[in-house]
Design a protein around this motif. Structure first.
Motif, PDB file in Angstrom:
ATOM      1  N   ALA A   8       0.838  -1.201   0.000  1.00 32.23           N
ATOM      2  CA  ALA A   8       0.000   0.000   0.000  1.00 32.23           C
ATOM      3  C   ALA A   8       0.874   1.251   0.000  1.00 32.23           C
ATOM      4  O   ALA A   8       0.580   2.227  -0.695  1.00 32.23           O
TER       5      ALA A   8
ATOM      6  N   LYS B 205       2.116   1.995  -3.286  1.00 34.48           N
ATOM      7  CA  LYS B 205       1.089   2.537  -4.181  1.00 34.48           C
ATOM      8  C   LYS B 205       0.956   4.041  -4.015  1.00 34.48           C
ATOM      9  O   LYS B 205       0.219   4.679  -4.757  1.00 34.48           O
TER      10      LYS B 205
ATOM     11  N   ILE C 267      -3.685   4.502   5.008  1.00 34.81           N
ATOM     12  CA  ILE C 267      -3.148   3.160   5.250  1.00 34.81           C
ATOM     13  C   ILE C 267      -3.679   2.630   6.570  1.00 34.81           C
ATOM     14  O   ILE C 267      -4.110   1.481   6.669  1.00 34.81           O
TER      15      ILE C 267
ATOM     16  N   HIS D 228      -6.300  -0.234   5.754  1.00 38.85           N
ATOM     17  CA  HIS D 228      -5.586  -1.506   5.841  1.00 38.85           C
ATOM     18  C   HIS D 228      -5.352  -1.953   7.278  1.00 38.85           C
ATOM     19  O   HIS D 228      -5.856  -2.989   7.697  1.00 38.85           O
TER      20      HIS D 228
ATOM     21  N   GLN E 250      -7.986  -3.777  -4.723  1.00 40.15           N
ATOM     22  CA  GLN E 250      -6.550  -3.578  -4.513  1.00 40.15           C
ATOM     23  C   GLN E 250      -5.911  -2.948  -5.745  1.00 40.15           C
ATOM     24  O   GLN E 250      -4.909  -2.243  -5.637  1.00 40.15           O
TER      25      GLN E 250
ATOM     26  N   GLU F 280      -7.241   0.842  -5.950  1.00 43.22           N
ATOM     27  CA  GLU F 280      -6.720   1.711  -4.879  1.00 43.22           C
ATOM     28  C   GLU F 280      -5.595   2.614  -5.381  1.00 43.22           C
ATOM     29  O   GLU F 280      -5.544   3.803  -5.059  1.00 43.22           O
TER      30      GLU F 280
END
Ligand SMILES: Nc1ncnc2c1ncn2[C@@H]1O[C@H](COP(=O)(O)OP(=O)(O)OP(=O)(O)O)[C@@H](O)[C@H]1O
Ligand SMILES: [Mg+2]
Lengths: 319, 336
Positions: free
Chosen positions: A221, A224, A231, A235, B114, B117
Motif C-alpha cells: 500500500a 502505491k 493506510i 488496511h 486492490q 486503490e
C-alpha cells in the motif's frame, strides 16, 4: 455458510444434553438440603425427611433428571425452595437487570478498548503506549473482585459519588426518572467491569495493529502512494478490527462470569446475585436452571463469534 | 533506444539502527537506470539488494533508518522529498513488484479494490472507469477471466496469478520506473519464465526502465541489459550483460558465474566460494569486504580503500585484487 451454521447448531444439541446431565448431577452432589433451618428453625429431622420425600428428592437420580427434563419441555422450571416462586419468574425478573448491566459494560468496554488498542499499536513504544501497557498489566494482575471492592469502597463509600446497592432507587418515579436512576446504579459496576474486560481486547488489538503495520501488504500500500492516514484506515485498523468483532460473542461468557462477582458485591439484583444466593440456600431448581442457562448462553456466544468471523473474514466465508 | 537517464543514484548509503547504533546496509552505491533498459542487481542473500530497492521507494521507517547521498529521479532528489511529495511518485511514476505474492496482497480485500486503490490516489478517473481499467490490466497481465478474478480474494488465487495481480497494481498508472524485487523467487520454474516474459513485455510497451533484483544469474542472462553485482552492501562489478558474462573480473562475480550449474559441462561439479555475507554488525570497517572469502590472495593485492576501476566503456570493478585471478573466461552455455 448456512450449512456451516446449521451444522454448528446441530452439534449444540448433544452438547446441551450433556451439559444438562452434568449440571443436574453436580447440583445433586452438593452437600446439604434446601429445608434445614428454612421453614422452621426447630423443624425436626422427620419433617425434613417428609419434605424431601414429597418433593421427590429421594428418587434415583435418573428419575429426578427425567422429571426435570419433562418439566423443562413444558416450560416449567420448577418452584424455588427459597423464594416459593416459580423459577421462570424469578429468573425473568433478574435476567433483565443482568442484560442491561452486561450490555452497558460491553458498550463501555469497546468504547474504551478500541481507541486504546489502536492508539497503543500505532504509537508503539511512545509514552502513551507505555502507560497503556502498564495499565493493562496492572489490571491483569489484580483479581476482579479486588477491583470491584476497592472501587466500591472509594467511589461508593468514601467519595459517595455512586449508589452502593440495588438497581434502582426506591424513590425514582416517572419514565425518565426510572431510566436515570437505573443508569446511575449501573454506572460504577459497569465502569469497573469495563476497566477489567478492556485488558484482553487492548492487548490483542495492540499486537494485531503492530503485526499489520509491519506486514507486506502494508508495504504494498505504501508503494502505491497511499497516504499514512489512509493506510491506517483502510488496511491496518480494518484488518486488525475484524478478529475483534468475533470477541463480541465470546465476551458474553466473560460478562456472565463477571456478573456473579459484580452483582454480589454491588447487591445488584440480577442473575449473578440470584445464583450466589441459591447456592447458599441449596435451591437446586434455581441453581440447575441458572447453570443450564449460563451454559447455553455460552454456547450461543461461541456460535455467534464463529458466525461473525465467518461473515467478516473472506478466508473463512468461502466453504 | 534512447539514452535518457531515469534514475541516478549517487553515493547512496543506508544504515539501520540496531541496538541503538546505526550500521550501514548499503554503502556508496552509484547506479544509473535508463529508459528502455533492464538493470539487474545480483548478489547473495543479505547483500543489501532489497535495502537498495526500498530506499529508492522510500519505504523505510525514518526512526530507525538513515540514508545519505542522492536518489535523483527525473531531475528531483527523492531523499529530499516529504511524504506528500513522495506519495505522488510512488505508485504513479515508480511501481514496485514484491517477492512474496502471498503476503503482498491484503487478504481481506477483493482483487479489484486492490488494483483500483492505486488509481484512487493518482488519477481523476470515475469509479466506473477505474473498474474497467482494472479489468483491462488483469487482461494485460495474462489473466484469463478478469471479471471473475476481480471479484476474488487473494487466497483464492494461485501464486502465479497473485504475482500477476501485483504486477497489474505496479503498472496500473504506467510508471516510468519499475522495481521488481525477486519477482520470481517464490514461484515454480515454468511460472518464473512467464512472469519474466511479462515484465520484459511491459517494459518494452511502456518504454520504462526496470530494476530487476535477483540472485539467479539465469534470470539475468535471460532478461537484463545491464548488470550490477553486489556484495556486502557495495557494488563490486558493473557492466553490460555481455561484459559481465564474457569477461567477469571480480572474483565474486566469477564465483557467482561458476556456481551456476552447467548443463553441458563434463562434470556435474558446482563451484561455490566458501563463506557468507557478513552481518551488518560484523561488516569490516576498512579494506576489501570480500578479502576474507579469498584468503589465499595476498593482502598486498587489495586496496586499502577499494574504489571502482573503469576498464572499458561501462565496465567497472572494485579493488585491484581481480588482477590476481586467472580463471578461464566465462563458462559456456550461459545465454547472453
Ligand atoms: N529494517 C532492518 N533493520 C535492520 N537490519 C536490516 C533491516 N533490513 C535489512 N537489514 C539487514 O541489512 C542487510 C541487507 O538486507 P537485504 O534485505 O537488503 O538483503 P537482500 O540482498 O535483499 O537479501 P535477500 O536475498 O535475502 O532478500 C541484511 O544483513 C539484513 O539483516
Ligand atoms: Mg531481499
Amino acid at each position: 455458510m448456512w450449512k456451516v451454521i446449521l451444522r454448528r447448531v446441530l452439534i449444540m444439541i448433544p452438547e446441551i444434553i450433556l451439559l444438562s446431565i452434568l449440571v443436574f448431577l453436580l447440583a445433586k452432589m452438593m452437600p446439604g438440603d434446601p429445608f434445614t433451618g428454612s421453614i422452621n428453625p426447630r423443624a425436626g429431622t422427620a419433617e425434613i425427611h417428609h419434605l424431601m420425600r414429597i418433593n421427590g428428592l429421594y428418587d434415583p437420580w435418573y428419575q429426578q433428571y427425567w422429571n426435570w427434563i419433562v418439566h423443562l419441555f413444558h416450560g416449567n422450571l420448577g418452584q424455588s425452595y427459597q423464594y416459593h416462586e416459580s423459577v421462570a419468574n424469578l429468573i425473568g425478573q433478574r435476567a433483565e437487570n443482568t442484560l442491561w448491566l452486561s450490555l452497558f459494560t460491553m458498550v463501555l468496554t469497546y468504547l474504551i478498548a478500541l481507541p486504546m488498542g489502536m492508539y497503543a499499536g500505532r504509537h508503539e513504544g511512545k509514552l502513551p503506549d507505555t502507560i497503556i501497557r502498564i495499565y493493562t498489566y496492572v489490571t491483569y494482575c489484580i483479581p476482579f473482585f479486588v477491583i470491584l471492592v476497592v472501587g466500591l469502597w472509594i467511589f461508593g463509600y468514601v467519595l459517595n459519588w455512586f449508589p452502593t446497592t440495588g438497581s434502582i432507587s426506591a424513590t425514582a418515579s416517572g419514565f425518565s426518572g426510572t431510566i436515570l436512576s437505573r443508569f446511575y446504579h449501573m454506572l460504577l459496576p459497569g465502569l469497573l467491569g469495563a476497566l477489567f474486560s478492556t485488558v484482553n481486547i487492548v492487548q490483542y488489538l495492540r499486537s494485531e495493529v503492530i503485526d499489520a503495520k509491519r506486514s507486506d501488504y502494508v508495504k504494498t500500500a505504501r508503494a502505491k502512494g497511499v497516504p499514512e492516514k489512509a493506510i491506517y484506515r483502510h488496511h491496518i485498523f480494518r484488518n486488525s478490527l475484524l478478529p475483534i468483532a468475533a470477541f463480541g460473542g465470546y465476551s458474553i461468557t466473560g460478562l456472565l462470569n463477571g456478573s456473579i462477582f459484580t452483582e454480589s458485591i454491588f447487591s445488584y439484583p440480577g442473575m449473578g446475585l440470584l445464583f450466589v444466593n441459591s447456592i447458599s440456600y441449596r435451591d437446586y431448581t434455581v441453581i440447575t436452571a441458572l447453570v443450564l442457562l449460563f451454559g447455553i448462553l455460552n454456547l450461543l456466544g461461541t456460535l455467534l463469534s464463529d458466525i461473525i468471523l465467518g461473515i467478516v473474514d473472506p478466508r473463512i466465508r468461502i466453504k | 533506444m534512447s539514452d535518457q537517464t531515469l534514475l541516478n543514484i549517487k553515493n547512496l548509503s543506508t544504515s539501520f539502527k540496531i541496538e541503538g547504533e546505526f550500521y550501514e546496509a548499503i554503502s556508496q552505491i552509484n547506479l544509473q537506470v535508463k529508459r528502455d533498459q533492464i538493470l539487474a542487481i545480483v548478489g547473495e542473500s543479505g547483500c543489501g539488494k532489497s535495502t537498495l530497492a526500498t530506499t529508492v521507494m522510500g519505504l523505510h521507517d525514518p526512526a530507525i533508518t538513515k540514508s545519505t547521498g542522492q536518489v535523483v529521479f527525473e531531475g528531483q532528489d527523492l531523499l529530499k522529498m516529504n511524504e506528500v511529495q513522495y506519495n505522488k511518485i510512488r505508485g504513479a511514476k515508480i511501481g514496485m513488484i514484491f517477492q512474496d505474492p502471498l503476503s503482498a496482497l491484503n487478504p481481506l480485500k477483493k482483487i479489484k479494490d486492490q488494483i483500483t486503490e492505486v488509481m484512487d490516489y493518482h488519477t481523476q478517473l470515475t469509479e466506473k472507469q477505474k473498474s474497467e481499467r482494472a479489468l483491462e490490466l488483469l487482461q494485460d497481465v495474462g489473466i484469463d477471466n478478469p471479471q471473475r478474478t476481480a471479484r476474488q480474494f487473494p487466497h483464492e488465487l494461485s501464486g502465479g496469478m497473485r504475482q500477476r495481480v501485483i504486477i497489474a497494481i505496479a503498472i496500473a498508472c504506467k510508471p516510468d520506473l519499475l522495481i521488481a524485487d525477486e519477482p520470481t523467487t517464490a514461484l515454480d520454474v515454468t511460472i518464473q519464465a512467464q512472469i519474466l516474459d511479462l515484465i520484459r513485455k511491459i517494459q518494452q510497451e511502456n518504454h520504462s526502465g526496470v530494476i530487476l533484483i535477483t540472485h539467479d544469474l539465469g534470470v539475468v542472462a535471460q532478461t537484463a541489459d545491464e548488470v550490477a553485482v553486489m556484495y556486502a552492501g557495495q557494488i563490486v562489478e558493473q557492466g553490460t550483460v555481455q561484459q559481465i558474462f564474457e569477461n567477469p573480473l571480480h572474483p565474486y562475480t566469477r564465483s557467482l558465474l561458476r556456481s551456476v550449474p552447467q548443463a553441458d559441462s563434463e562434470n556435474d561439479e558446482l563451484y561455490v566460494i566458501a563463506g557468507n555475507v557478513p552481518s551488518l554488525q560484523q561488516m569490516p570497517k576498512d579494506g576489501d569486504r570480500f578479502a576474507p572469502r579469498i584468503p589465499w590472495v595476498p593482502s598486498s593485492a587489495h586496496e586499502k580503500h577499494p574504489t571502482m576501476h573503469q576498464l572499458s566503456a561501462g565496465h567497472q570493478v572494485r579493488c585491484t585484487c581481480y588482477q590476481n585471478f586467472n580463471f578461464p573466461v566465462a563458462p559456456k552455455g550461459v545465454r547472453q
